[in-house]
Design a protein around this motif. Sequence first.
Motif, PDB file in Angstrom:
ATOM      1  N   VAL A  47      10.052  -9.397  -0.608  1.00 28.14           N
ATOM      2  CA  VAL A  47      10.416  -8.155  -1.289  1.00 28.14           C
ATOM      3  C   VAL A  47      11.145  -7.214  -0.336  1.00 28.14           C
ATOM      4  CG1 VAL A  47       9.487  -6.059  -2.349  1.00 28.14           C
ATOM      5  CG2 VAL A  47       8.671  -8.303  -3.092  1.00 28.14           C
ATOM      6  N   LYS A  48      10.649  -7.103   0.895  1.00 27.54           N
ATOM      7  CA  LYS A  48      11.310  -6.237   1.885  1.00 27.54           C
ATOM      8  C   LYS A  48      12.730  -6.722   2.175  1.00 27.54           C
ATOM      9  CE  LYS A  48       7.453  -4.204   4.393  1.00 27.54           C
ATOM     10  NZ  LYS A  48       6.710  -4.149   5.657  1.00 27.54           N
ATOM     11  N   MET A  49      12.900  -8.042   2.296  1.00 26.46           N
ATOM     12  CA  MET A  49      14.230  -8.601   2.545  1.00 26.46           C
ATOM     13  C   MET A  49      15.173  -8.253   1.398  1.00 26.46           C
ATOM     14  SD  MET A  49      14.335 -10.262   5.477  1.00 26.46           S
ATOM     15  CE  MET A  49      15.546 -11.555   5.333  1.00 26.46           C
ATOM     16  N   SER A  50      14.692  -8.376   0.170  1.00 24.97           N
ATOM     17  CA  SER A  50      15.551  -8.086  -0.980  1.00 24.97           C
ATOM     18  C   SER A  50      15.905  -6.614  -1.049  1.00 24.97           C
ATOM     19  CB  SER A  50      14.881  -8.546  -2.275  1.00 24.97           C
ATOM     20  OG  SER A  50      13.799  -7.711  -2.619  1.00 24.97           O
TER      21      SER A  50
ATOM     22  N   ALA B  51      11.499 -20.925  -8.666  1.00 21.20           N
ATOM     23  CA  ALA B  51      11.199 -20.078  -7.507  1.00 21.20           C
ATOM     24  C   ALA B  51       9.922 -19.270  -7.737  1.00 21.20           C
ATOM     25  CB  ALA B  51      12.376 -19.144  -7.221  1.00 21.20           C
ATOM     26  N   LEU B  52       9.784 -18.686  -8.916  1.00 21.30           N
ATOM     27  CA  LEU B  52       8.589 -17.892  -9.213  1.00 21.30           C
ATOM     28  C   LEU B  52       7.339 -18.765  -9.305  1.00 21.30           C
ATOM     29  CD1 LEU B  52      10.184 -15.375 -11.710  1.00 21.30           C
ATOM     30  CD2 LEU B  52       9.152 -14.786  -9.514  1.00 21.30           C
ATOM     31  N   THR B  53       7.491 -19.979  -9.835  1.00 21.72           N
ATOM     32  CA  THR B  53       6.355 -20.899  -9.879  1.00 21.72           C
ATOM     33  C   THR B  53       5.888 -21.217  -8.458  1.00 21.72           C
ATOM     34  OG1 THR B  53       7.144 -21.877 -11.952  1.00 21.72           O
ATOM     35  CG2 THR B  53       5.554 -23.148 -10.683  1.00 21.72           C
ATOM     36  N   ASP B  54       6.835 -21.484  -7.572  1.00 19.15           N
ATOM     37  CA  ASP B  54       6.496 -21.781  -6.171  1.00 19.15           C
ATOM     38  C   ASP B  54       5.823 -20.585  -5.495  1.00 19.15           C
ATOM     39  OD1 ASP B  54       7.591 -24.291  -6.506  1.00 19.15           O
ATOM     40  OD2 ASP B  54       9.496 -23.790  -5.530  1.00 19.15           O
ATOM     41  N   MET B  55       6.264 -19.381  -5.822  1.00 19.07           N
ATOM     42  CA  MET B  55       5.715 -18.168  -5.196  1.00 19.07           C
ATOM     43  C   MET B  55       4.262 -17.910  -5.579  1.00 19.07           C
ATOM     44  SD  MET B  55       8.716 -15.338  -5.378  1.00 19.07           S
ATOM     45  CE  MET B  55      10.400 -15.866  -5.184  1.00 19.07           C
ATOM     46  N   TYR B  56       3.801 -18.533  -6.651  1.00 19.50           N
ATOM     47  CA  TYR B  56       2.412 -18.351  -7.057  1.00 19.50           C
ATOM     48  C   TYR B  56       1.456 -18.722  -5.923  1.00 19.50           C
ATOM     49  CZ  TYR B  56      -1.945 -18.873  -9.661  1.00 19.50           C
ATOM     50  OH  TYR B  56      -3.244 -18.765 -10.094  1.00 19.50           O
ATOM     51  N   HIS B  57       1.872 -19.645  -5.095  1.00 16.27           N
ATOM     52  CA  HIS B  57       1.022 -20.120  -3.997  1.00 16.27           C
ATOM     53  C   HIS B  57       1.260 -19.354  -2.697  1.00 16.27           C
ATOM     54  CE1 HIS B  57      -0.312 -23.334  -6.587  1.00 16.27           C
ATOM     55  NE2 HIS B  57       0.938 -23.579  -6.882  1.00 16.27           N
ATOM     56  N   TRP B  58       2.157 -18.385  -2.721  1.00 16.22           N
ATOM     57  CA  TRP B  58       2.427 -17.587  -1.521  1.00 16.22           C
ATOM     58  C   TRP B  58       1.293 -16.605  -1.286  1.00 16.22           C
ATOM     59  CZ3 TRP B  58       8.207 -15.736  -1.186  1.00 16.22           C
ATOM     60  CH2 TRP B  58       9.046 -16.865  -1.156  1.00 16.22           C
ATOM     61  N   ASN B  59       1.069 -16.280  -0.023  1.00 13.21           N
ATOM     62  CA  ASN B  59       0.094 -15.233   0.292  1.00 13.21           C
ATOM     63  C   ASN B  59       0.782 -13.874   0.228  1.00 13.21           C
ATOM     64  OD1 ASN B  59       1.341 -14.687   2.841  1.00 13.21           O
ATOM     65  ND2 ASN B  59       0.174 -16.345   3.777  1.00 13.21           N
ATOM     66  N   ASP B  60       0.001 -12.824   0.358  1.00  9.81           N
ATOM     67  CA  ASP B  60       0.534 -11.459   0.227  1.00  9.81           C
ATOM     68  C   ASP B  60       1.622 -11.166   1.252  1.00  9.81           C
ATOM     69  OD1 ASP B  60      -1.264 -11.164  -1.800  1.00  9.81           O
ATOM     70  OD2 ASP B  60      -2.636  -9.855  -0.707  1.00  9.81           O
ATOM     71  N   GLU B  61       1.451 -11.671   2.467  1.00  8.57           N
ATOM     72  CA  GLU B  61       2.428 -11.406   3.528  1.00  8.57           C
ATOM     73  C   GLU B  61       3.781 -12.044   3.195  1.00  8.57           C
ATOM     74  OE1 GLU B  61      -0.751 -12.518   4.184  1.00  8.57           O
ATOM     75  OE2 GLU B  61      -1.432 -10.506   4.756  1.00  8.57           O
TER      76      GLU B  61
ATOM     77  N   ALA C 181       3.587  -9.671 -11.513  1.00  9.87           N
ATOM     78  CA  ALA C 181       2.715  -8.500 -11.366  1.00  9.87           C
ATOM     79  C   ALA C 181       2.559  -8.122  -9.891  1.00  9.87           C
ATOM     80  CB  ALA C 181       1.346  -8.781 -11.990  1.00  9.87           C
ATOM     81  N   LYS C 182       2.385  -9.118  -9.036  1.00  8.71           N
ATOM     82  CA  LYS C 182       2.259  -8.838  -7.600  1.00  8.71           C
ATOM     83  C   LYS C 182       3.543  -8.245  -7.035  1.00  8.71           C
ATOM     84  CE  LYS C 182      -1.169 -12.406  -6.477  1.00  8.71           C
ATOM     85  NZ  LYS C 182      -1.427 -13.630  -5.688  1.00  8.71           N
ATOM     86  N   ILE C 183       4.678  -8.814  -7.446  1.00  6.42           N
ATOM     87  CA  ILE C 183       5.969  -8.314  -6.965  1.00  6.42           C
ATOM     88  C   ILE C 183       6.201  -6.889  -7.450  1.00  6.42           C
ATOM     89  CG2 ILE C 183       8.472  -8.615  -7.140  1.00  6.42           C
ATOM     90  CD1 ILE C 183       7.918 -11.679  -7.183  1.00  6.42           C
ATOM     91  N   LEU C 184       5.868  -6.609  -8.707  1.00  5.22           N
ATOM     92  CA  LEU C 184       6.036  -5.254  -9.242  1.00  5.22           C
ATOM     93  C   LEU C 184       5.210  -4.241  -8.462  1.00  5.22           C
ATOM     94  CD1 LEU C 184       6.043  -5.940 -13.081  1.00  5.22           C
ATOM     95  CD2 LEU C 184       7.984  -5.220 -11.669  1.00  5.22           C
ATOM     96  N   ALA C 185       4.012  -4.648  -8.056  1.00  6.17           N
ATOM     97  CA  ALA C 185       3.156  -3.750  -7.272  1.00  6.17           C
ATOM     98  C   ALA C 185       3.821  -3.404  -5.943  1.00  6.17           C
ATOM     99  CB  ALA C 185       1.791  -4.395  -7.036  1.00  6.17           C
ATOM    100  N   LEU C 186       4.619  -4.313  -5.422  1.00  5.59           N
ATOM    101  CA  LEU C 186       5.319  -4.081  -4.152  1.00  5.59           C
ATOM    102  C   LEU C 186       6.639  -3.340  -4.340  1.00  5.59           C
ATOM    103  CD1 LEU C 186       4.778  -7.629  -2.609  1.00  5.59           C
ATOM    104  CD2 LEU C 186       3.667  -5.513  -1.866  1.00  5.59           C
ATOM    105  N   LEU C 187       7.298  -3.571  -5.460  1.00  5.91           N
ATOM    106  CA  LEU C 187       8.627  -3.000  -5.688  1.00  5.91           C
ATOM    107  C   LEU C 187       8.608  -1.502  -5.965  1.00  5.91           C
ATOM    108  CD1 LEU C 187      10.390  -5.666  -7.938  1.00  5.91           C
ATOM    109  CD2 LEU C 187      10.926  -5.103  -5.573  1.00  5.91           C
TER     110      LEU C 187
END
Length: 196
Positions: free
Chosen positions: A188-191, A172-182, A131-137
Motif C-alpha cells: 500500500v505504501k509503495m502504491s 493478485a488479491l487472492t494471493d494477498m489473502y495469505h500476506w501478513n500485515d507488513e 477490507a484490510k487494504i481499505l483500513a490502510l488506504l
Amino acid sequence: MSFCEERFHTIDYLAEGNGSQRSAYEILMKLKVIQSLKVYDPILIGTVPIDLNIAGSDLDIACEVSDMKVFVQRAYELYGACDGYRCIHRLKDEVERSVVHFEYAGWPIEIFGQPVPTKQQNGYKHMIVEAKILALLGSERKEQIKLLKRSGLKTEPAFGQLLGLQGDPYRALTDMYHWNDEQLLHMVKMSMDEVV
C-alpha cells in the motif's frame, strides 16, 4: 493493523453500519437468508460489508454446497416467487457452481453455491483482503475506488488500478489473502508513493 476477520462471519455488524448496511441487514433478516441457508455456512461477501457498494450493487451470499440439486431446489422454494428469480448452473475449472439471482425491496441478491468451504472461496478472500487494504488506504483513496467503480470497473480491477497491480487483479488479491500485515502495508505504501 487491527483487523478482525471473524466480524464478517455473521451479519450482526450490519445493524450498526451505514444506511446501506442497515438496509441490507433488514432485508436479510426479513428474508431469513442466513437462517434458511445455515446448512450451507452462508457468508455475506462483496462490497456491502466493506462499504464499497454503489448504486446497483447486490447482496452476495457465498454458500458451501455439496449437493447442487438440493441447493437449487431449496433456493427455489425460498425465493422462487421473488422478482427476477433465475438460477444459472455451470461448470468452471471443473467445479460445479450455481448462482441464484433475484430482487427484493430494491436490492439485487445473488446466492452463490459451490463445493468449497465459504471461507476458502475467492469472493470471501477478496473481501477480506480489500477490507484490510481499505483500513490502510484511508477514506480519500476509498472514495477513489468508488469513483472507479462508478466509471464501470468491477471492484477487483478498481483495486488493481489504484494499487498499480500487474496482471490479473483477481488472482493478485487472492494471493494477498495469505500476506501478513507488513506485506500489505508495504504494498500500500509503495502504491501511495507512486501516486504522489
